[in-house]
Design a protein around this motif. Structure first.
Motif, mmCIF file in Angstrom:
data_model
loop_
_atom_site.group_PDB
_atom_site.id
_atom_site.type_symbol
_atom_site.label_atom_id
_atom_site.label_comp_id
_atom_site.label_asym_id
_atom_site.label_seq_id
_atom_site.Cartn_x
_atom_site.Cartn_y
_atom_site.Cartn_z
ATOM 1 N N GLY A 97 15.322 10.905 -15.943
ATOM 2 C CA GLY A 97 14.626 11.612 -14.876
ATOM 3 C C GLY A 97 15.090 13.046 -14.740
ATOM 4 O O GLY A 97 15.264 13.555 -13.629
ATOM 5 N N ALA A 98 15.302 13.698 -15.885
ATOM 6 C CA ALA A 98 15.882 15.036 -15.869
ATOM 7 C C ALA A 98 15.247 15.898 -16.955
ATOM 8 O O ALA A 98 14.521 15.408 -17.828
ATOM 9 C CB ALA A 98 17.393 14.968 -16.062
ATOM 10 N N VAL A 99 15.542 17.190 -16.887
ATOM 11 C CA VAL A 99 15.088 18.122 -17.906
ATOM 12 C C VAL A 99 16.252 19.045 -18.261
ATOM 13 O O VAL A 99 17.033 19.445 -17.389
ATOM 14 C CB VAL A 99 13.870 18.942 -17.421
ATOM 15 C CG1 VAL A 99 14.212 19.774 -16.188
ATOM 16 C CG2 VAL A 99 13.340 19.834 -18.539
ATOM 17 N N LYS A 129 18.422 17.480 -12.645
ATOM 18 C CA LYS A 129 17.873 16.208 -12.169
ATOM 19 C C LYS A 129 16.612 16.479 -11.357
ATOM 20 O O LYS A 129 16.593 17.341 -10.471
ATOM 21 C CB LYS A 129 18.910 15.494 -11.298
ATOM 22 C CG LYS A 129 18.634 14.024 -11.075
ATOM 23 C CD LYS A 129 18.925 13.207 -12.315
ATOM 24 C CE LYS A 129 18.796 11.712 -12.018
ATOM 25 N NZ LYS A 129 19.045 10.884 -13.209
ATOM 26 N N LEU A 130 15.541 15.747 -11.680
ATOM 27 C CA LEU A 130 14.269 15.941 -11.005
ATOM 28 C C LEU A 130 14.154 15.024 -9.799
ATOM 29 O O LEU A 130 14.477 13.831 -9.885
ATOM 30 C CB LEU A 130 13.113 15.675 -11.972
ATOM 31 C CG LEU A 130 13.052 16.599 -13.202
ATOM 32 C CD1 LEU A 130 12.014 16.083 -14.181
ATOM 33 C CD2 LEU A 130 12.752 18.033 -12.800
ATOM 34 N N ARG A 131 13.678 15.570 -8.700
ATOM 35 C CA ARG A 131 13.518 14.772 -7.491
ATOM 36 C C ARG A 131 12.356 13.799 -7.634
ATOM 37 O O ARG A 131 12.429 12.646 -7.203
ATOM 38 C CB ARG A 131 13.301 15.692 -6.289
ATOM 39 C CG ARG A 131 13.094 14.968 -4.964
ATOM 40 C CD ARG A 131 13.091 15.956 -3.808
ATOM 41 N NE ARG A 131 12.088 16.983 -4.018
ATOM 42 C CZ ARG A 131 10.798 16.854 -3.673
ATOM 43 N NH1 ARG A 131 10.373 15.718 -3.123
ATOM 44 N NH2 ARG A 131 9.952 17.831 -3.873
ATOM 45 N N GLU A 132 11.266 14.259 -8.262
ATOM 46 C CA GLU A 132 10.102 13.414 -8.481
ATOM 47 C C GLU A 132 9.901 13.215 -9.970
ATOM 48 O O GLU A 132 9.760 14.188 -10.715
ATOM 49 C CB GLU A 132 8.854 14.060 -7.871
ATOM 50 C CG GLU A 132 7.593 13.220 -8.026
ATOM 51 C CD GLU A 132 6.358 13.905 -7.456
ATOM 52 O OE1 GLU A 132 5.333 13.227 -7.286
ATOM 53 O OE2 GLU A 132 6.430 15.127 -7.209
ATOM 54 N N ALA A 160 6.418 18.497 -19.932
ATOM 55 C CA ALA A 160 5.965 17.157 -19.595
ATOM 56 C C ALA A 160 7.110 16.185 -19.822
ATOM 57 O O ALA A 160 7.907 16.357 -20.751
ATOM 58 C CB ALA A 160 4.761 16.760 -20.453
ATOM 59 N N LEU A 161 7.212 15.178 -18.973
ATOM 60 C CA LEU A 161 8.187 14.103 -19.174
ATOM 61 C C LEU A 161 7.514 13.006 -19.978
ATOM 62 O O LEU A 161 6.603 12.321 -19.499
ATOM 63 C CB LEU A 161 8.645 13.543 -17.833
ATOM 64 C CG LEU A 161 9.776 14.262 -17.103
ATOM 65 C CD1 LEU A 161 10.107 13.525 -15.817
ATOM 66 C CD2 LEU A 161 11.021 14.393 -17.970
ATOM 67 N N ARG A 162 7.948 12.812 -21.221
ATOM 68 C CA ARG A 162 7.361 11.782 -22.080
ATOM 69 C C ARG A 162 8.313 11.484 -23.224
ATOM 70 O O ARG A 162 9.177 12.296 -23.569
ATOM 71 C CB ARG A 162 6.003 12.221 -22.615
ATOM 72 C CG ARG A 162 6.073 13.467 -23.476
ATOM 73 C CD ARG A 162 4.704 14.011 -23.800
ATOM 74 N NE ARG A 162 4.785 15.347 -24.379
ATOM 75 C CZ ARG A 162 3.796 16.233 -24.381
ATOM 76 N NH1 ARG A 162 2.626 15.913 -23.856
ATOM 77 N NH2 ARG A 162 3.949 17.426 -24.923
ATOM 78 N N SER A 163 8.125 10.318 -23.815
ATOM 79 C CA SER A 163 8.892 9.946 -25.000
ATOM 80 C C SER A 163 7.969 9.179 -25.938
ATOM 81 O O SER A 163 7.099 8.428 -25.497
ATOM 82 C CB SER A 163 10.109 9.091 -24.628
ATOM 83 O OG SER A 163 9.704 7.853 -24.065
#
Length: 267
Positions: A97-99, A129-132, A160-163
């Protein structure tokens, strides 16, 4: 007018010029039009003045390249202070949940991601750390807006958050996965050819139109065939919700049956 001169170079062409109106300077356009370009000649346009005209200039530059046989590779505006963000690398970490953001430069960086703020130093990776946490998918192509400030320099981007990976389904069969779950990639072979410009699209709108049309037909994946597109094409895929299988363009070397067939035998 008259016979055109043939121009060929292994290096890309980079045009650096001021911009005062909705199009690139006349002297640059005239030089392009009096030459005949052979091979896959890439062209980059760098403006020493940007502002509200940059979008129009980009469309005009793309159209000019399509008409003259150049491969349009984008337009950038150069107005930077003495201390600026020299490079930017954004790495998403969905499971955490982070970037991770790495900014080239010196000094404190202020980052705004959505409605949240972060502070870190340039020159070293920072794990934020991302809050959402919102995972990207073709069904919900959510993009996080990013604004970075270093002194007087401001850079805006996104991520974008993806894997993507390979994992077993409920029967243990190996499947392609998106965000840790098996995902059926239903796609097309995208040649990226245009009737007027061949390698070059007539406009930025045309790049987006093809992606949106494939999405409307029910596809969620495009395999880009033996071609690397301008960065704008990949941006449109991100925002419209389209997965990309990127081919590796042929390097132009001698064909080797052994090299091509070995992976089939060795796995």
């Amino acid at each position: 007018k008259g016979e055109k001169k043939t121009f060929r170079s292994e290096r890309p062409l980079v045009f650096v010029a001021p911009i005062y109106a909705w199009r690139i300077p006349k002297v640059v356009e005239q030089w392009i039009r009096v030459n005949r370009f052979e091979g896959n000649q890439n062209a980059y346009f760098v403006l020493t003045r940007g502002g509200g005209t940059q979008g129009n200039a980009a469309s005009y530059a793309a159209k000019l390249c399509a008409e003259t046989g150049l491969i349009y590779r984008g337009l950038a505006s150069t107005q930077m202070p003495e201390n600026y963000i020299a490079s930017l690398l954004i790495t998403p970490h969905l499971e955490d949940g982070a970037v991770e953001i790495s900014c080239g430069g010196e000094g404190p960086v202020h980052a705004e991601i959505g409605g949240d703020s972060y502070d870190f130093d340039a020159g070293a990776p920072a794990l934020l750390k991302l809050r959402e946490v919102r995972a990207w998918s073709p069904e919900e192509p959510y993009l996080y807006p990013v604004k970075l400030t270093l002194g007087d320099d401001v850079v805006e981007s996104y991520f974008a958050l993806r894997s993507v990976g390979v994992g077993g389904d409920r029967n243990g069969v190996k499947r392609l996965t998106l965000n840790g779950k098996p995902y059926f990639m239903n796609g097309l072979l995208d040649q990226g050819w245009w009737p007027d410009g061949l390698y070059t699209a007539p406009s930025d709108e045309a790049l987006a139109f093809d992606i949106a049309a494939a999405k409307a037909m029910g596809f969620n994946t495009l395999r880009k065939h033996v071609k690397v597109e301008p960065a704008r094409w990949y941006y449109h895929c991100d925002r419209l919700g389209m997965l990309v299988w990127q081919d590796m363009p042929n390097g132009g070397g001698k064909y080797s049956a052994v090299t091509v067939s070995a992976p089939l035998l060795t796995g």
